[in-house]
Design a protein around this motif. Structure first.
Motif, short mmCIF file in Angstrom:
data_model
loop_
_atom_site.label_atom_id
_atom_site.label_comp_id
_atom_site.label_asym_id
_atom_site.label_seq_id
_atom_site.Cartn_x
_atom_site.Cartn_y
_atom_site.Cartn_z
N LYS A 146 4.85 -9.07 10.11
CA LYS A 146 3.66 -9.93 10.11
C LYS A 146 2.91 -9.85 8.78
N ASN A 147 2.88 -8.67 8.16
CA ASN A 147 2.22 -8.53 6.86
C ASN A 147 2.94 -9.35 5.80
N ALA A 178 5.67 -0.90 2.77
CA ALA A 178 6.58 -0.39 1.75
C ALA A 178 6.78 -1.39 0.62
N HIS A 179 7.13 -0.85 -0.55
CA HIS A 179 7.51 -1.68 -1.70
C HIS A 179 8.64 -2.61 -1.26
N ASP A 215 -4.72 -2.90 3.03
CA ASP A 215 -4.89 -1.45 3.02
C ASP A 215 -4.17 -0.81 4.22
N LYS A 216 -4.32 0.50 4.35
CA LYS A 216 -3.59 1.27 5.37
C LYS A 216 -4.01 0.92 6.80
N THR A 217 -5.14 0.21 6.98
CA THR A 217 -5.50 -0.21 8.34
C THR A 217 -4.49 -1.21 8.89
N ASN A 235 0.81 -1.21 0.00
CA ASN A 235 0.00 0.00 0.00
C ASN A 235 0.85 1.27 0.00
N GLY A 236 2.16 1.12 0.16
CA GLY A 236 3.04 2.28 0.21
C GLY A 236 3.77 2.55 -1.09
#
Length: 170
Positions: free
Chosen positions: A147-148, A136-137, A129-131, A101-102
């Motif tokens: 974790k993402n 970052a790329h 999303d930003k939540t 998302n970044g």
């Protein structure tokens, strides 16, 4: 040799397109060694760029890479070739699509997923999303601590397993 998947990146988008679009490959006099039957699935990480929707700063960067001016995007055949979404068809392999998302390309990746879906090509678009915070790329490089990235990688492996489990030559 059994190729299970190709990991693509922005700089090599032309290479993977050459595997699936003969006319495109012929225009560069490239003759791939793999056929679409040999590619079980793709992992696509920020690969397509909708050149007609780039902001000025990105047009400068991509235009420099392509060797065209910022005002040539709407009329440039080269810029059109750079937009992989325009070249998708029903022969495309199943694809795992990832975007952070970044960076600047989540909408492009969604458009690629939508195009694949319109041809009934199985694909999984992974986007948080930003939540989930700023992502970052290149975030998958932080697999050990992010974790993402761990969640994305788990989905990526599940998708690849669906098409390759048991298909590797021993």
């Amino acid at each position: 040799m059994d190729i299970s998947y190709l990991n693509t990146d922005t700089l090599i988008r032309r290479i993977w397109r050459n595997y699936f679009f003969k006319d495109y490959a012929d225009s560069f006099n490239i003759h791939p060694l793999l056929t679409t039957k040999e590619v079980k699935a793709l992992v696509i990480d920020d690969a397509p760029i909708k050149t007609d929707e780039l902001n000025f700063a990105t047009r400068v960067i991509i235009g420099n890479y392509l060797g065209i001016g910022t005002n040539e995007f709407n009329s440039s055949k080269l810029a059109e070739q750079y937009n992989a979404i325009l070249h998708v068809n029903g022969d495309y392999p199943p694809s795992f699509i990832n975007a952070a998302n970044g960076d600047g390309f989540p909408k492009d990746m969604q458009a690629l997923s939508d195009k694949l879906t319109s041809y009934e090509v199985d694909n999984d678009y992974f986007y948080l999303d930003k939540t989930h915070g700023d992502i970052a790329h290149g975030y998958l490089a932080n697999l050990r601590t992010d974790k993402n990235a761990q969640e994305a990688f788990k989905r990526l492996v599940q998708f690849i397993d669906k098409y390759t489990k048991g298909s590797l030559t021993k």
